[in-house]
Write a protein that holds these residues in place. Structure first.
Motif, mmCIF file in Angstrom:
data_model
loop_
_atom_site.group_PDB
_atom_site.id
_atom_site.type_symbol
_atom_site.label_atom_id
_atom_site.label_comp_id
_atom_site.label_asym_id
_atom_site.label_seq_id
_atom_site.Cartn_x
_atom_site.Cartn_y
_atom_site.Cartn_z
ATOM 1 N N ASN A 1 0.807 -1.216 0.000
ATOM 2 C CA ASN A 1 0.000 0.000 0.000
ATOM 3 C C ASN A 1 0.842 1.268 0.000
ATOM 4 O O ASN A 1 0.346 2.345 -0.334
ATOM 5 C CB ASN A 1 -0.934 0.015 1.209
ATOM 6 N N ALA A 2 2.118 1.157 0.384
ATOM 7 C CA ALA A 2 2.988 2.328 0.476
ATOM 8 C C ALA A 2 3.895 2.493 -0.738
ATOM 9 O O ALA A 2 4.720 3.396 -0.775
ATOM 10 C CB ALA A 2 3.838 2.252 1.743
ATOM 11 N N PHE A 3 3.738 1.621 -1.743
ATOM 12 C CA PHE A 3 4.603 1.712 -2.920
ATOM 13 C C PHE A 3 4.505 3.074 -3.599
ATOM 14 O O PHE A 3 5.479 3.576 -4.138
ATOM 15 C CB PHE A 3 4.237 0.634 -3.943
ATOM 16 N N GLY A 4 3.298 3.656 -3.609
ATOM 17 C CA GLY A 4 3.093 4.894 -4.328
ATOM 18 C C GLY A 4 2.680 4.614 -5.766
ATOM 19 O O GLY A 4 2.631 3.458 -6.217
ATOM 20 N N GLN B 1 2.871 11.416 15.252
ATOM 21 C CA GLN B 1 2.080 10.530 14.401
ATOM 22 C C GLN B 1 2.889 10.084 13.204
ATOM 23 O O GLN B 1 3.589 10.878 12.570
ATOM 24 C CB GLN B 1 0.816 11.249 13.912
ATOM 25 N N GLN B 2 2.818 8.793 12.907
ATOM 26 C CA GLN B 2 3.463 8.221 11.735
ATOM 27 C C GLN B 2 2.423 7.366 11.025
ATOM 28 O O GLN B 2 2.143 6.241 11.441
ATOM 29 C CB GLN B 2 4.673 7.383 12.151
ATOM 30 N N GLY B 3 1.802 7.921 10.014
ATOM 31 C CA GLY B 3 0.736 7.193 9.337
ATOM 32 C C GLY B 3 -0.425 6.937 10.282
ATOM 33 O O GLY B 3 -0.959 7.863 10.892
ATOM 34 N N HIS C 1 8.122 -11.017 6.428
ATOM 35 C CA HIS C 1 6.905 -11.830 6.445
ATOM 36 C C HIS C 1 6.271 -11.738 7.834
ATOM 37 O O HIS C 1 6.971 -11.593 8.842
ATOM 38 C CB HIS C 1 7.211 -13.295 6.128
ATOM 39 N N LEU C 2 4.971 -11.840 7.883
ATOM 40 C CA LEU C 2 4.228 -11.884 9.138
ATOM 41 C C LEU C 2 3.229 -13.019 9.054
ATOM 42 O O LEU C 2 2.399 -13.054 8.138
ATOM 43 C CB LEU C 2 3.514 -10.555 9.398
ATOM 44 N N ASP C 3 3.347 -13.955 9.987
ATOM 45 C CA ASP C 3 2.483 -15.139 9.985
ATOM 46 C C ASP C 3 2.542 -15.860 8.643
ATOM 47 O O ASP C 3 1.524 -16.361 8.129
ATOM 48 C CB ASP C 3 1.040 -14.760 10.320
ATOM 49 N N GLY C 4 3.742 -15.885 8.068
ATOM 50 C CA GLY C 4 3.937 -16.596 6.820
ATOM 51 C C GLY C 4 3.548 -15.844 5.568
ATOM 52 O O GLY C 4 3.772 -16.341 4.455
ATOM 53 N N GLU C 5 2.992 -14.656 5.725
ATOM 54 C CA GLU C 5 2.546 -13.877 4.575
ATOM 55 C C GLU C 5 3.525 -12.746 4.282
ATOM 56 O O GLU C 5 4.045 -12.114 5.214
ATOM 57 C CB GLU C 5 1.151 -13.287 4.836
ATOM 58 N N PRO C 6 3.784 -12.454 2.995
ATOM 59 C CA PRO C 6 4.685 -11.343 2.654
ATOM 60 C C PRO C 6 4.110 -10.017 3.130
ATOM 61 O O PRO C 6 2.906 -9.774 3.016
ATOM 62 C CB PRO C 6 4.770 -11.414 1.133
ATOM 63 N N LEU C 7 4.980 -9.158 3.674
ATOM 64 C CA LEU C 7 4.507 -7.908 4.265
ATOM 65 C C LEU C 7 5.234 -6.679 3.725
ATOM 66 O O LEU C 7 4.600 -5.685 3.376
ATOM 67 C CB LEU C 7 4.659 -7.960 5.792
ATOM 68 N N SER C 8 6.562 -6.712 3.659
ATOM 69 C CA SER C 8 7.326 -5.526 3.277
ATOM 70 C C SER C 8 8.334 -5.865 2.194
ATOM 71 O O SER C 8 8.850 -6.979 2.135
ATOM 72 C CB SER C 8 8.048 -4.930 4.487
ATOM 73 N N TYR C 9 8.635 -4.839 1.377
ATOM 74 C CA TYR C 9 9.437 -5.052 0.183
ATOM 75 C C TYR C 9 10.463 -3.943 0.009
ATOM 76 O O TYR C 9 10.320 -2.840 0.538
ATOM 77 C CB TYR C 9 8.547 -5.059 -1.066
#
Length: 262
Positions: free
Chosen positions: A6-9, A161-163, A21-29
């Motif tokens: 969502n933050a790619f822009g 505040q950050q996001g 990964h979080l709980d086996g799912e990809p999260l950050s790139y």
């Protein structure tokens, strides 16, 4: 350095590397180019990952160029030395917080008294040092952050505040202080020339003091500091926002480090 989908822009399809990964799912790139740049940077400079994330959250990330001799987590609350938390640093910092600030219990109780489920999605305590909210931005009262920060300041805390996150932090828990300690250790061990310049990057108000204390710094054209129009004489601002800014920041580090080597 890392971004959720969502933050790619607004960018076309990119070649990316999943680094969390979080709980086996990809999260950050990162982009593949940014990952290559970070690997190259570790050959030219002493790289110290520095983050507001907790130790657990930081350890989810698999950054190119690891392992790191030192990393700073929890906004400066913890120093990881070869991956292990330094208990002496943490004890010293905790003693300073107790001497200069209201307790986390007091601050947390006051914060919870000011919030409710109409705009707060989560309340979290980070490594028993500070607390933060995850909020619904559309429902967040316009004056909440300013009023909360005004309550915190006389008690040795601050709010930012950050996001979707609102952090409540002891003022003495800061990245610049901990980075200075890591630098001292590197110099004392002979792993860093005392004349070496300090370069840093960040995008939130919690990064501002570290950026100000650096010989040169860079921030992206997004995030809290962009919204505040924050600047400084030694600061560079990227032309890109989103994940492309991560590439630009690492290119800037490489160019600056090349000049140091030359």
């Amino acid at each position: 350095m890392i971004y959720s989908r969502n933050a790619f822009g607004p960018v076309p399809e990119l070649s990316t590397v999943c680094v969390e990964h979080l709980d086996g799912e990809p999260l950050s790139y990162m982009t593949a180019d940014a990952a290559d740049s970070l690997k190259a940077l570790t050959e030219l400079a002493v790289v110290v990952p520095t983050t507001t994330r907790t130790i657990e959250q930081f350890n989810r990330i698999q950054l190119p160029g690891a392992p790191w001799r030192y990393a700073v987590t929890t906004n400066g609350g913890n120093i990881l030395d070869n991956g292990r938390p330094d208990p002496h640093w943490r004890a010293s910092l905790a003693a300073d917080v107790r001497a200069t600030s209201a307790s986390l219990a007091e601050v947390g109780a006051e914060l919870r008294s000011r919030t409710d489920d109409s705009f707060v999605l989560k309340y979290r305590v980070a490594d028993n040092l500070f607390c933060y909210l995850v909020v619904n931005l559309e429902a967040l009262p316009a004056d909440f952050l300013a009023e909360w920060d005004a309550w915190c300041r006389p008690r040795g805390w601050s709010a930012s505040q950050q996001g979707r996150k609102i952090y409540t932090m002891p003022i003495s828990v800061c990245k610049s202080r901990t980075v200075a300690e890591v630098r001292r250790r590197l110099e004392d061990s002979g792993n860093l020339d005392p004349a070496a310049r300090l370069l840093s990057a960040g995008d939130g108000a919690l990064d501002a003091e570290m950026l100000r204390a650096s010989d040169a710094a860079i921030r992206p054209r997004h995030g809290e500091l962009e919204e505040l129009a924050w600047t400084h004489p030694s600061l560079t601002i990227t032309s890109a926002a989103g994940i492309r800014a991560g590439e630009e920041i690492l290119d800037w580090f490489l160019r600056s480090s090349d000049r140091l080597v030359d």
